[in-house]
Design an enzyme around this catalytic site. Structure first.
Site, mmCIF file in Angstrom:
data_model
loop_
_atom_site.group_PDB
_atom_site.id
_atom_site.type_symbol
_atom_site.label_atom_id
_atom_site.label_comp_id
_atom_site.label_asym_id
_atom_site.label_seq_id
_atom_site.Cartn_x
_atom_site.Cartn_y
_atom_site.Cartn_z
ATOM 1 N N SER A 1 0.828 -1.207 0.000
ATOM 2 C CA SER A 1 0.000 0.000 0.000
ATOM 3 C C SER A 1 0.862 1.256 0.000
ATOM 4 O O SER A 1 1.543 1.513 -0.980
ATOM 5 C CB SER A 1 -1.037 0.031 1.116
ATOM 6 O OG SER A 1 -2.033 0.986 0.778
ATOM 7 N N HIS B 1 3.601 14.565 5.610
ATOM 8 C CA HIS B 1 3.540 15.996 5.299
ATOM 9 C C HIS B 1 4.098 16.710 6.524
ATOM 10 O O HIS B 1 3.639 16.447 7.645
ATOM 11 C CB HIS B 1 2.102 16.442 5.030
ATOM 12 C CG HIS B 1 1.417 15.597 4.001
ATOM 13 N ND1 HIS B 1 1.630 15.753 2.655
ATOM 14 C CD2 HIS B 1 0.558 14.556 4.132
ATOM 15 C CE1 HIS B 1 0.905 14.855 1.998
ATOM 16 N NE2 HIS B 1 0.246 14.118 2.882
ATOM 17 N N CYS C 1 -1.347 -3.749 3.616
ATOM 18 C CA CYS C 1 -2.248 -4.879 3.412
ATOM 19 C C CYS C 1 -1.538 -6.170 3.780
ATOM 20 O O CYS C 1 -0.318 -6.264 3.695
ATOM 21 C CB CYS C 1 -2.693 -4.940 1.954
ATOM 22 S SG CYS C 1 -3.611 -3.483 1.441
#
Length: 128
Positions: free
Chosen positions: A61, A66, A81
């Protein structure tokens, strides 16, 4: 279970590390390995006058970050996953390497529609 999704808020981090694109690339790579994930690609971007965004595409995944060095803050998302990965380990690497003094971690299990149907009685509709 499809996978685990961790949302991590990091507070009072080292501002220099939050603004160092090369450092963040190395740290994200380490976090992916610690989670037992396979890194496929990593893109980062530095903003002016400060801040970095990074996105690691994993076979399992993704990891995104940020940063706001001026606030000592980073927003992190780790979704993996499968049963073999440990997204919490990736979160721990990022917390430690960014020297966060405080953090908040929310972890969710992602389920297939059939599994969700067994637990959700009334679906919630999004606006719009």
């Amino acid at each position: 279970m499809v996978g685990k999704h961790c949302i991590l808020e990091l507070y009072d981090c080292d501002p220099a590390r939050l603004d160092d694109e090369a450092f963040l690339r190395t740290t994200i790579t380490t976090a992916a390995k610690r989670a037992g994930a396979t890194l496929l690609n990593l893109i980062t971007h530095s903003f002016e006058p400060q801040g970095v965004t990074g996105l690691a595409l994993l076979a399992e995944s993704h990891i995104s970050i940020h940063t706001w060095p001026e606030s000592g803050y980073a927003a992190v998302d780790v979704f993996t996953c499968g049963d073999h990965t440990m997204p919490e380990q990736a979160c721990a690497v990022l917390r430690d390497e960014l020297r966060a003094q405080r953090h908040a971690l929310r972890s969710f299990r992602r389920e297939t529609p059939a599994a969700v149907a067994d637990t959700v009685r009334e679906p919630i509709q999004l606006p719009g």
